[in-house]
Write an enzyme that holds these catalytic residues in place. Structure first.
Site, PDB file in Angstrom:
ATOM      1  N   ARG A  90       0.732  -1.299  -0.048  1.00  0.00           N
ATOM      2  CA  ARG A  90      -0.045   0.055  -0.060  1.00  0.00           C
ATOM      3  C   ARG A  90       0.975   1.113  -0.012  1.00  0.00           C
ATOM      4  O   ARG A  90       2.108   1.174   0.413  1.00  0.00           O
ATOM      5  CB  ARG A  90      -0.720   0.093   1.178  1.00  0.00           C
ATOM      6  CG  ARG A  90      -1.790  -0.970   1.196  1.00  0.00           C
ATOM      7  CD  ARG A  90      -3.003  -0.846   2.542  1.00  0.00           C
ATOM      8  NE  ARG A  90      -3.565  -2.035   2.280  1.00  0.00           N
ATOM      9  CZ  ARG A  90      -4.720  -2.003   1.610  1.00  0.00           C
ATOM     10  NH1 ARG A  90      -5.134  -1.064   1.020  1.00  0.00           N
ATOM     11  NH2 ARG A  90      -5.610  -3.011   1.428  1.00  0.00           N
ATOM     12  N   ILE A  92       1.888   4.723   1.404  1.00  0.00           N
ATOM     13  CA  ILE A  92       1.885   5.493   2.865  1.00  0.00           C
ATOM     14  C   ILE A  92       1.173   6.686   2.876  1.00  0.00           C
ATOM     15  O   ILE A  92       1.668   7.456   1.852  1.00  0.00           O
ATOM     16  CB  ILE A  92       3.329   5.434   3.341  1.00  0.00           C
ATOM     17  CG1 ILE A  92       3.993   4.117   3.313  1.00  0.00           C
ATOM     18  CG2 ILE A  92       3.185   6.300   4.871  1.00  0.00           C
ATOM     19  CD1 ILE A  92       3.319   3.058   4.353  1.00  0.00           C
ATOM     20  N   HIS A 108      12.570  -2.126  -3.254  1.00  0.00           N
ATOM     21  CA  HIS A 108      11.969  -2.457  -4.540  1.00  0.00           C
ATOM     22  C   HIS A 108      12.989  -3.317  -5.422  1.00  0.00           C
ATOM     23  O   HIS A 108      14.146  -3.075  -5.466  1.00  0.00           O
ATOM     24  CB  HIS A 108      11.659  -1.012  -5.140  1.00  0.00           C
ATOM     25  CG  HIS A 108      10.994  -1.083  -6.459  1.00  0.00           C
ATOM     26  ND1 HIS A 108       9.653  -1.454  -6.502  1.00  0.00           N
ATOM     27  CD2 HIS A 108      11.417  -1.284  -7.733  1.00  0.00           C
ATOM     28  CE1 HIS A 108       9.273  -1.838  -7.804  1.00  0.00           C
ATOM     29  NE2 HIS A 108      10.242  -1.532  -8.443  1.00  0.00           N
TER      30      HIS A 108
HETATM   31  C1  GRF Z   1      10.198  -8.073  -2.431  1.00  0.00           C
HETATM   32  O1  GRF Z   1      10.474  -8.577  -3.827  1.00  0.00           O
HETATM   33  C2  GRF Z   1      10.379  -6.752  -2.373  1.00  0.00           C
HETATM   34  O2  GRF Z   1      11.327  -5.872  -2.887  1.00  0.00           O
HETATM   35  C3  GRF Z   1       9.257  -6.262  -2.881  1.00  0.00           C
HETATM   36  O3  GRF Z   1       8.054  -7.038  -2.485  1.00  0.00           O
HETATM   37  C4  GRF Z   1       8.674  -8.339  -2.256  1.00  0.00           C
HETATM   38  C5  GRF Z   1       8.403  -8.783  -0.937  1.00  0.00           C
HETATM   39  O4  GRF Z   1       8.708 -10.208  -0.844  1.00  0.00           O
HETATM   40  N1  GRF Z   1       8.653  -4.702  -2.434  1.00  0.00           N
HETATM   41  P1  GRF Z   1       8.906 -10.688   0.507  1.00  0.00           P
HETATM   42  O5  GRF Z   1       7.397 -10.716   1.267  1.00  0.00           O
HETATM   43  O6  GRF Z   1       9.827 -10.175   1.507  1.00  0.00           O
HETATM   44  O7  GRF Z   1       9.184 -12.221   0.350  1.00  0.00           O
END
Ligand code: GRF
Length: 190
Positions: A90, A92, A108
């Site tokens: 989401r 923020i 990311h």
């Molecule tokens: C990760 O790839 C992160 O970069 C993105 O969401 C994914 C989360 O993976 N924002 P996890 O839930 O930590 O396994």
């Protein structure tokens, strides 16, 4: 330093962070995990690490604003100093941002500003770029914008499938996210 993790899904990054607290790679306290999805696997992982878990969704409230207020109140009531997003799906809102200025970090799975949004790995793979990676950045009001703290790159080879690339990206994330959190929280946050 009291840290909260916000996550919506699998929680593999949460687990890497939780382990880094156990190993004292990150100093301070992993005070709580919050998920906006009540059945998210991250909550199972948090149970294993005996981290207090909280979950509610916008649907539990009359408005998104009230949801965010409840989340902000939860963080403030627990005297949270620093917020880590780990797959929190989401945006923020501005009230929450205002309560934690420069104190919310996100990861990311692409080299921003390329491939923001929900499918950073797949979008990079489908585009055919030869190098992609991860970005760790402070959160602002935009989607995957905000000051970049660290990036790490990985090559996409001829042999890579989307699955193998996902695996490489997650390995990079699990290596770098705890390190960067350790550095930032040790320096103190302003
Ligand atoms: C990760 O790839 C992160 O970069 C993105 O969401 C994914 C989360 O993976 N924002 P996890 O839930 O930590 O396994």
């Amino acid at each position: 330093m009291k840290v909260a993790v916000l996550a919506s899904g699998n929680g593999s990054n949460f687990e890497a962070i939780a382990q880094a607290f156990v190993d004292q790679q990150i100093q301070g306290e992993l005070t709580l995990v919050f998920s906006d999805k009540k059945d998210a696997y991250v909550l199972e992982r948090a149970k294993k690490y005996q981290i207090p878990r909280f979950s509610f969704t916008p649907k539990d409230f009359a408005s998104k604003k009230q949801y965010e207020e409840a989340l902000r109140d939860l963080l403030l009531a627990n005297q949270i100093d620093f917020v880590v997003l780990a797959g929190y799906m989401r945006i923020i809102g501005k009230d929450l941002l205002a309560s934690f200025p420069n104190k919310i970090l996100n990861i990311h799975p692409s080299l921003l500003p390329s491939f923001p949004g929900l499918h950073g790995i797949k979008d990079a793979y489908n585009y055919g770029v030869k190098i992609t990676g991860i970005t760790i950045h402070f959160v602002d009001a935009g989607v995957d914008t905000g000051p970049i703290v660290a990036q790490a790159a990985v090559a996409i080879t001829e042999e890579d499938t989307l699955e193998s690339l996902e695996e490489k990206i997650h390995q990079l994330e699990h290596h770098w996210y705890p390190k960067v959190i350790a550095e930032i929280t040790q320096k103190g946050v302003n």
